[in-house]
Design an enzyme around this catalytic site. Structure first.
Site, PDB file in Angstrom:
ATOM      1  N   SER A 357       0.946  -1.304  -0.005  1.00  0.00           N
ATOM      2  CA  SER A 357       0.109  -0.238   0.027  1.00  0.00           C
ATOM      3  C   SER A 357       0.900   1.181  -0.016  1.00  0.00           C
ATOM      4  O   SER A 357       0.546   2.119  -0.732  1.00  0.00           O
ATOM      5  CB  SER A 357      -0.927   0.070   1.231  1.00  0.00           C
ATOM      6  N   TRP A 360       2.393   1.831  -3.323  1.00  0.00           N
ATOM      7  CA  TRP A 360       1.419   2.121  -4.454  1.00  0.00           C
ATOM      8  C   TRP A 360       1.174   3.711  -4.213  1.00  0.00           C
ATOM      9  O   TRP A 360       1.048   4.353  -5.484  1.00  0.00           O
ATOM     10  CB  TRP A 360       0.024   1.534  -3.875  1.00  0.00           C
ATOM     11  N   HIS A 361       1.030   4.330  -2.986  1.00  0.00           N
ATOM     12  CA  HIS A 361       0.926   5.742  -2.842  1.00  0.00           C
ATOM     13  C   HIS A 361       2.263   6.535  -3.456  1.00  0.00           C
ATOM     14  O   HIS A 361       1.875   7.567  -3.770  1.00  0.00           O
ATOM     15  CB  HIS A 361       0.916   5.964  -1.406  1.00  0.00           C
ATOM     16  N   GLY A 362       3.519   5.904  -3.301  1.00  0.00           N
ATOM     17  CA  GLY A 362       4.649   6.639  -3.664  1.00  0.00           C
ATOM     18  C   GLY A 362       5.704   6.260  -2.783  1.00  0.00           C
ATOM     19  O   GLY A 362       5.485   5.845  -1.822  1.00  0.00           O
TER      20      GLY A 362
END
Length: 465
Positions: A357, A360-362
């Site tokens: 997660s 995925w956000h950066g």
């Protein structure tokens, strides 16, 4: 030229950049476009309409290059399904995430979002999850019932390869294209073809989406109004202001709580608009209640339970009430698939899921720290819950209150990393309150290995059930 001046004046009047205003206008436009989708006849025209509107709004919101970026993971996913089905899921997972990470690094999207900017990376994040789930479900289509499939695998697996226009329509369908929610290819196909819960035989009279749509829009207006009121009072810049470090411990904790609470209302607004868009298209329909008379449910588009989050009694429930559809995706495609047959999930699966997660956000340190920290937060809350379940009634209520206070404290503390992003600001902010939100979960996890409560005593009636 006149239009540019109008955009400038409109943007300055509400305190956002022209890029953000352009995005917001296109984002809100998904609602009427989704409404019109209801009246498109035939399967092929529906897919074509979904793809064309997605391309158009992406172009208007982010420029021509956005659609080129979207083509890359879409091509990766479809090519892997077409050419190498036995491993198309894992190929799409790593190549899709790899391209997304490259875009995160190139555009430094976290800095842009933090400063009130916008780019296509947010939409790309949603798209990557869609193409990965589609490829994995097509991969699962090779498995047999006797292979021990989970319920989600049985429901979502794809026996046949979707056509190219079905695939593009699914990927770019405008209601979820900008900010989610993520949904399954199987549901999209059933919706466009009038099958499953969308068939006339299954649902009887057509459920009206208008009441649920209006509710979502009213919720969006309230959330945006509250956010605009709070954000000048609790700016993120305060965390790097010398005045902040002169405050006492409790005042710093209070500011962390209010800053995190303020930021959440922005996400509530975004997801409420997406919910309205998906509901009015009909795709948000998720079945009928068991009540008499039955009422339509519109949970498929729900991405947040505001009251459920703000009054969460345990950190364990947070993934079920915040960014709900992404949390469901992570559970089905990461968490569950890391559990070996015959074994129970543990901290490793939780930590791995939170790490995915974060990526995925950066690749910002604040994201990584936040999601690792949230894994500790959830594990600590589980310890309190186990004690709570085994405790006598006289102590149980105190433990319920303890779990609620723990969740509020650690969530407020953890959110700072998600907001400030940089390593220095995250560590400094955590250190300003003596790392209390990290130490308490670790202590609870260690205590949980020492103080192991017995199984809760169940009543005779429950045993017989």
């Amino acid at each position: 030229m006149a239009m540019d001046l109008d955009m400038d004046s409109m943007a300055s009047s509400i305190g956002v950049s022209v890029a953000v205003l352009r995005f917001l206008l296109c984002f809100v436009a998904t609602i009427p476009f989704s409404f019109l989708h209801r009246f498109i006849p035939g399967r092929f025209p529906k897919h074509l309409y979904a793809a064309a509107v997605g391309v158009l709004l992406s172009y208007l919101a982010f420029g021509f290059s956005s659609n080129l970026h979207f083509l890359v993971p879409m091509f990766i996913g479809y090519a892997s399904m077409l050419l190498y089905r036995p491993h198309c899921g894992i190929i799409t997972f790593f190549l899709g995430f790899g391209y997304l990470i490259g875009c995160h690094v190139y555009y430094m999207s976290g800095d842009a979002w933090k400063e009130g900017g916008i780019d296509a990376t947010g939409a790309l994040m949603v798209l990557v999850l869609k193409v990965i789930s589609c490829a994995i479900n097509y991969n699962d289509g090779l498995l047999k019932e006797e292979d021990g499939l989970r319920e989600a695998q049985k429901k979502n697996r794809l026996i046949q390869l979707p056509s190219l226009i079905e695939y593009i329509g699914y990927c770019l369908c405008c209601g979820s294209h900008f900010a989610g929610p993520v949904y399954e290819m199987k549901d999209y196909l059933d919706w466009t073809e009038g099958k499953g819960i969308w068939s006339i035989q299954a649902k009887g009279p057509s459920p009206s989406p208008y009441g649920a749509t209006i509710r979502a829009l009213l919720q969006a207006c309230f959330c945006m109004a509250l956010y605009l009121y709070l954000v000048p009072l609790f700016p993120l810049s305060t965390f790097s202001d010398p005045v902040y470090h002169e405050w006492g411990f409790w005042k710093k904790l209070g500011y962390q709580f209010m800053a995190g609470n303020t930021a959440r209302w922005k996400y509530y607004f975004i997801w409420s608009i997406s919910e309205a868009s998906i509901i009015i298209s009909g795709l948000g329909f998720s079945g009928w209640t068991e009540s008499s008379p039955p009422k339509p449910r519109w949970d498929r588009a729900r991405n947040v339970d505001i009251l459920g989050l703000e009054f969460a009694k345990s950190a364990v429930v947070i993934p079920t009430v915040w960014n709900i559809q992404v949390s469901t995706w992570l559970r089905h495609y990461v968490y569950d698939r890391l559990v070996q047959k015959g074994k129970k999930p543990g901290f490793f699966q939780l930590l791995a899921t939170q790490t995915v997660s974060a990526i995925w956000h950066g690749l910002y340190p604040g994201y990584i720290i936040f999601f690792v920290q949230s894994a500790l937060m959830i594990a600590g809350s589980r310890v309190i819950y186990r004690w709570q379940q085994a405790a006598p009634p006289t102590i149980k209520n105190a433990l319920v209150l303890m779990n609620f206070a723990y969740t509020v404290l650690v969530l407020s503390y953890s959110c700072v990393g998600f907001m400030v992003l940089s390593l220095h600001e995250t560590i400094t902010s955590y250190g300003s309150v003596y790392y209390v939100g990290t130490i308490i979960p670790v202590v609870l996890i260690l205590l949980g290995n020492v103080i192991k409560p017995g199984k809760p005593v169940r009543s005779k009636a429950r045993k017989e059930q």
